[in-house]
Design an enzyme around this catalytic site. Structure first.
Site, PDB file in Angstrom:
ATOM      1  N   GLN A 152     -21.449 -42.601 -48.330  1.00 18.45           N
ATOM      2  CA  GLN A 152     -19.856 -42.447 -47.615  1.00 18.45           C
ATOM      3  C   GLN A 152     -19.537 -42.742 -45.951  1.00 18.45           C
ATOM      4  O   GLN A 152     -19.896 -41.836 -45.443  1.00 18.45           O
ATOM      5  CB  GLN A 152     -18.933 -42.132 -48.125  1.00 18.45           C
ATOM      6  CG  GLN A 152     -17.255 -42.028 -47.777  1.00 18.45           C
ATOM      7  CD  GLN A 152     -16.670 -40.923 -48.842  1.00 18.45           C
ATOM      8  OE1 GLN A 152     -17.337 -39.940 -49.411  1.00 18.45           O
ATOM      9  NE2 GLN A 152     -15.577 -41.487 -48.913  1.00 18.45           N
ATOM     10  N   HIS A 177     -11.981 -44.441 -51.566  1.00 21.93           N
ATOM     11  CA  HIS A 177     -11.770 -46.301 -51.038  1.00 21.93           C
ATOM     12  C   HIS A 177     -13.306 -46.849 -52.480  1.00 21.93           C
ATOM     13  O   HIS A 177     -14.131 -46.551 -52.789  1.00 21.93           O
ATOM     14  CB  HIS A 177     -11.755 -46.704 -49.826  1.00 21.93           C
ATOM     15  CG  HIS A 177     -13.322 -46.714 -49.113  1.00 21.93           C
ATOM     16  ND1 HIS A 177     -13.531 -44.906 -48.893  1.00 21.93           N
ATOM     17  CD2 HIS A 177     -14.418 -47.227 -49.490  1.00 21.93           C
ATOM     18  CE1 HIS A 177     -14.725 -45.289 -48.592  1.00 21.93           C
ATOM     19  NE2 HIS A 177     -15.793 -46.946 -48.464  1.00 21.93           N
TER      20      HIS A 177
HETATM   21  P1  AMP Z   1     -18.204 -46.703 -46.447  1.00 20.60           P
HETATM   22  O1  AMP Z   1     -19.859 -46.581 -46.222  1.00 20.60           O
HETATM   23  O2  AMP Z   1     -17.698 -46.660 -48.540  1.00 20.60           O
HETATM   24  O3  AMP Z   1     -17.327 -45.178 -46.573  1.00 20.60           O
HETATM   25  O4  AMP Z   1     -17.518 -47.667 -46.126  1.00 20.60           O
HETATM   26  C1  AMP Z   1     -16.423 -47.574 -45.126  1.00 20.60           C
HETATM   27  C2  AMP Z   1     -16.169 -49.296 -45.100  1.00 20.60           C
HETATM   28  O5  AMP Z   1     -15.213 -49.363 -44.403  1.00 20.60           O
HETATM   29  C3  AMP Z   1     -17.779 -49.900 -44.291  1.00 20.60           C
HETATM   30  O6  AMP Z   1     -18.030 -51.219 -44.779  1.00 20.60           O
HETATM   31  C4  AMP Z   1     -16.653 -50.867 -43.374  1.00 20.60           C
HETATM   32  O7  AMP Z   1     -17.335 -52.117 -42.412  1.00 20.60           O
HETATM   33  C5  AMP Z   1     -15.579 -50.710 -43.490  1.00 20.60           C
HETATM   34  N1  AMP Z   1     -14.560 -50.172 -42.358  1.00 20.60           N
HETATM   35  C6  AMP Z   1     -14.645 -49.274 -41.730  1.00 20.60           C
HETATM   36  N2  AMP Z   1     -13.798 -49.768 -40.256  1.00 20.60           N
HETATM   37  C7  AMP Z   1     -12.527 -50.308 -40.875  1.00 20.60           C
HETATM   38  C8  AMP Z   1     -11.546 -51.515 -40.501  1.00 20.60           C
HETATM   39  N3  AMP Z   1     -11.208 -50.703 -39.667  1.00 20.60           N
HETATM   40  N4  AMP Z   1     -11.022 -52.896 -41.092  1.00 20.60           N
HETATM   41  C9  AMP Z   1     -11.492 -52.634 -42.236  1.00 20.60           C
HETATM   42  N5  AMP Z   1     -12.945 -52.432 -43.277  1.00 20.60           N
HETATM   43  C10 AMP Z   1     -13.338 -51.367 -42.297  1.00 20.60           C
END
Ligand code: AMP
Length: 115
Positions: A95, A101
């Site tokens: 994460q 999410h």
């Molecule tokens: P996780 O690594 O499971 O916490 O997923 C977080 C996700 O958020 C990653 O896939 C990122 O690419 C995505 N993410 C981070 N910042 C943004 C943003 N501003 N808009 C859309 N997705 C984002």
């Protein structure tokens, strides 16, 4: 939380490609897509991860998030070929954003086990 990027997206303070939203959840496209369709579903309310969605209210929210995510998948025409819903949790889970999410991934063959 003012310093949480997903709270700011939910509040409309940071632009995002919104797919669908209601009063308690927002679905938007991941900025670094790992599949042809890669959507994130978040609750508007700040919760750090699935670990924090506890008690009757938290568990009910998780159920509604799952149902909402599957409706988003249908609206994006993913039903026939299938898709994956995953929630990375904590350090070992990979994460990187500390706001609960669900990832909705589809549009290509996904492999198992994940890395
Ligand atoms: P996780 O690594 O499971 O916490 O997923 C977080 C996700 O958020 C990653 O896939 C990122 O690419 C995505 N993410 C981070 N910042 C943004 C943003 N501003 N808009 C859309 N997705 C984002």
């Amino acid at each position: 939380m003012t310093d949480c990027i997903f709270c700011r997206i939910a509040q409309g303070e940071i632009p995002a490609s919104i797919v669908e939203r209601n009063r308690e959840m927002v679905a938007f496209r991941d900025i670094q897509p790992q599949a042809p369709t890669h959507v994130l579903v978040i609750p508007v309310q700040h919760l750090g991860s699935v670990r924090d969605a506890t008690g009757t209210d938290g568990e009910a929210l998780l159920g509604r998030m799952l149902a909402f995510t599957s409706r988003v998948a249908s609206s994006l025409s993913l039903d026939e070929d299938g898709y994956r819903i995953v929630t990375n949790t904590g350090h070992h889970g990979g994460q990187s954003v500390d706001h609960l999410h669900f990832h909705l991934l589809g549009g290509r063959q996904l492999h198992w086990p994940p890395g």
